[in-house]
Design a protein around this motif. Sequence first.
Motif, short mmCIF file in Angstrom:
data_model
loop_
_atom_site.label_atom_id
_atom_site.label_comp_id
_atom_site.label_asym_id
_atom_site.label_seq_id
_atom_site.Cartn_x
_atom_site.Cartn_y
_atom_site.Cartn_z
N HIS A 158 0.76 -1.18 0.04
CA HIS A 158 -0.03 0.09 0.00
C HIS A 158 0.74 1.25 0.07
O HIS A 158 0.80 2.01 0.88
CB HIS A 158 -0.74 -0.03 1.28
N SER A 179 -1.17 6.43 -1.69
CA SER A 179 -2.34 6.96 -0.67
C SER A 179 -3.41 6.98 -1.86
O SER A 179 -3.34 6.90 -2.97
CB SER A 179 -2.06 8.16 -0.40
N SER A 180 -4.52 6.69 -1.32
CA SER A 180 -5.85 6.77 -2.16
C SER A 180 -5.97 8.03 -3.12
O SER A 180 -6.30 7.83 -4.18
CB SER A 180 -7.06 7.01 -1.27
N CYS A 212 -10.67 -2.41 -5.14
CA CYS A 212 -10.76 -2.74 -3.77
C CYS A 212 -10.28 -3.87 -3.16
O CYS A 212 -9.86 -4.07 -2.10
CB CYS A 212 -12.29 -2.31 -3.31
N ALA A 262 -6.76 -3.44 -2.50
CA ALA A 262 -6.48 -2.42 -1.53
C ALA A 262 -6.85 -2.87 -0.12
O ALA A 262 -6.25 -2.45 0.72
CB ALA A 262 -7.46 -1.15 -1.94
N CYS A 263 -7.71 -3.93 -0.05
CA CYS A 263 -8.46 -4.12 1.47
C CYS A 263 -6.99 -4.86 2.20
O CYS A 263 -6.60 -5.79 1.88
CB CYS A 263 -9.27 -5.42 1.00
N PRO A 264 -6.86 -4.35 3.34
CA PRO A 264 -5.64 -4.85 3.93
C PRO A 264 -5.77 -6.12 4.63
O PRO A 264 -4.78 -6.89 4.80
CB PRO A 264 -5.47 -3.73 5.17
N CYS A 267 -10.67 0.62 9.44
CA CYS A 267 -10.19 0.66 8.33
C CYS A 267 -11.41 1.25 7.28
O CYS A 267 -12.45 0.66 7.11
CB CYS A 267 -9.68 -0.64 7.63
N ARG A 271 -10.42 1.98 3.87
CA ARG A 271 -9.50 1.82 2.49
C ARG A 271 -10.56 1.48 1.29
O ARG A 271 -10.03 2.33 0.22
CB ARG A 271 -8.60 0.77 2.69
N CYS A 272 -11.55 0.63 1.31
CA CYS A 272 -12.04 0.26 -0.05
C CYS A 272 -12.87 1.41 -0.51
O CYS A 272 -12.88 2.08 -1.51
CB CYS A 272 -12.93 -0.98 0.08
N GLU A 315 -12.11 4.49 0.40
CA GLU A 315 -11.29 5.45 -0.23
C GLU A 315 -10.72 5.47 -1.95
O GLU A 315 -10.59 6.40 -2.73
CB GLU A 315 -9.90 5.50 0.61
N LYS A 335 -1.45 -3.13 10.71
CA LYS A 335 -2.29 -2.20 11.60
C LYS A 335 -1.96 -2.31 12.89
O LYS A 335 -1.96 -1.37 13.65
CB LYS A 335 -3.72 -2.27 11.19
#
Lengths: 526, 308
Positions: A30, A33-34, A361, A364-366, A398, A400-401, A403, B125
């Motif tokens: 990652h 950034s978005s 996504c 992107a999803c951690p 989170c 992230r998705c 974003e 995280k």
Amino acid sequence: MRQKFLKKIRVIISLVVFLFTIFIFIDFAHLFSSKVIHAILFLQFVPSLLDFVNVLTFAATGFIFISLITLLFGRVYCSFLCPLGVFQDIFIGISSRIRKFKKGRRWKYTSSRHILQYSILAASLVLLFLFRSLVFVNLLDPYSISGKMFTNLFRPVYYMANNLMADVFKAFHSYALYPIALKHISWPAVIFSGMLFITFMLLSVFRTRWYCNAICPVGTTLGLLSRVSLFKLRIDEASCNACGACERKCKAGCIDYRRNKIDFDRCVACFNCIPACPSGGVGYHLSLKKENTPVTESGKSRRNFLKTSVTGVAGLGTVLSVKKIFAANEKTSSTSVSPVTPPGSVSIWHFRETCTACHLCINACPTKVLQPAFLEYGLSGLFQPRLDYHTEYCNFECIRCSEVCPTGAIFPVTKEEKSTIQIGISKFIKNLCVVVANHTACAACSEHCPTKAVEMVPYLGDLKIPQIDEKICVGCGACEFACPVRPERSIYVEAHNYHHTAMKPLKKVEGEKKEKEVKPADDFPF
Amino acid sequence: MNRRDFFRRSIVAGAATGASLVFGDFKKLLANEPPQGKGPFDLVAVKGGEPGLMFDKAIESMGGMKNFVKKGQTVVVKPNIGWDTSPERAANTNPLLVKRIVEQCYTAGAKDVYVFDNTCDDWEKCYENSGIQKAVKDANGKVVTGNSEGYYHEVEIPAGQKLKNAKVHELVLNSDVFINVPVLKAHSGSQLTMSMKNLMGIVWDRRYWHRTDLHQCIADFALFHKKPTLNVIDAYRVMTKRGPKGVSVEDVILMKSLIISRDMVAADAAAAKLYGIEPETINYIKLADQSKAGTMNLNSLSINRIKL
């Protein structure tokens, strides 16, 4: 004409854009950034258009920019920015280089396939507006096709390469690189992406940019715009010596050197023809007057064909969108009736109608809780992402998705907003629970619950079993993921078709619950 | 490297154990220095200071870190980094304490100090938001992921009743010194989590424990031959409600305490008392005491109590 530099510029820009685009689909660290991701995808036509319609944001005006460019110079998008276009160009380039040694690789003028391409565009629009199904866009949009290939094929390869390197590092006693787990392989998506890969590889090698001028709805749309472009590529009659070099270099098959014409609506603006011309006779010219293209004899039948195909598509749409999805009667015990959609997607309907399944996504999803669905959304929502709680769970903090989503299928939400979005509700199947079945303590579900909607309450003796406070449950799936019971889990999330708002867990503490107060003692109790 | 290295080491360790069993008495007679780690106290409890300072005092009264870490040794520190929460919420071990321990290890001459946990929430995280990653890096320690199955190797626990084998992180198997640094907190499944429960973070398949018999498995794993060289229980901030993850800072009270011991069961018993629960009412402590993994009888131990 001195426009030979155009081809070089095209090659450089397209490769840079292509590599960045691939990278955001496979990068596990990652790094971007978005905002950077949005900048890279700003000019992607379909996501930008959908995002503009959905979110009404100026951040999504990329498609307007592309339309303007097209109105000026034609389908620049197709060779500069379209990831699928560049993907095909790479294979075209490789294959023509290999064949060069054997025989001169030559392409020639092909007639247009207007009926096919207009029917498909019309079908896509009819399905979209009348039946609210994105299925044609999902399956045909070049950006979304590329996204699926990058995510489901390129990404695992990238991960494997990293993991090999991590092994090498470890052999030297270094933990500087670490292996990345895919966690879950969605075989239908991998197989489908593999088929796409092979199809486009073969198409590009044997039919060059056939797809772009026969099927691609974006190509068709931009082709319509490029009919009235201000500047068009033209063969200068005075300098043409009828060698045919331009036609042989034309990937789109839109140059007919014998008749001295370029079908500019099919030109993908690769500019290969410009340096190919020995007398420098091909180049951009101001095109103000209307071209006197002869009206083809098929004009009327084309119109008829359109009518019939629209009707046909309408029928198909009905089948796709009405007959499918939520067959609630087939419900098995610990599986949600409908798939869980990500926080910010508002409802399953909004999500299905806006997500083009580009799978951005998913990378992107951690936690990798987002996985491609297969038929969970019905045929219309093939490969759209869903939250797969058997693989992972949605991290409470989170966003992230939401974003990164380029289409507005997942609206941007703040952490604060997300903390009360209820995408589903946990359901407890008591007789499957370890505590009930074995009379041993467990509480894996309650442990993982971020809001303590799943709480342990007295059961037998010292034993406690989970109890769910649906008001504060957000449906993140931590309980379902953690539950050790197999094959059926004793706790699972039932998806909401429309997302609800959960109460904040804070309020509960002040209220009725009384727990044993722990006070720090002044002295040691031992 | 690792498996082979591990075998080699375990053979050496086995031989050493055998030798010490045979020649144990002679060794005692001939020894110039006390055997590793044997300080004057079995357990040290500290109260009223900042995390780093409390550890300094505690380790000092155990004879100093040199008693546990020898020059050139590799050390693995295993805090609780299970959750994606901030340090104030005390779901994870206090980063200042972890930092101080890493620093002390290096001061004592450690070659490498590794820190990891098999986290529950997303590990990147957790590492970041717990503040532990930064704390460890500031002290030149090495942060390693605990969420890669490839790092875990099958081990046996022959004396275990229900847990006969497990997959354990290679850093624990290969390191010379293993420092267990749990945080004391309420736990919905095990009542309280401390040293023994924290070791769930060095194994891979935890679902088996939950499915089989959580308390028995925790107690069984306390019999695993590679025991922590030292247990440091962080009770600076203590989560008393909605544990183990907690929901907000309201779940946490300030206790400003610390317990260290070589005996996991004793450390857990002392921490339970500190929390206000009798050790024998916590099933896994009782089971571990019964199987002689350690003792929960604090009266039989020499304890140093330090108030700051």
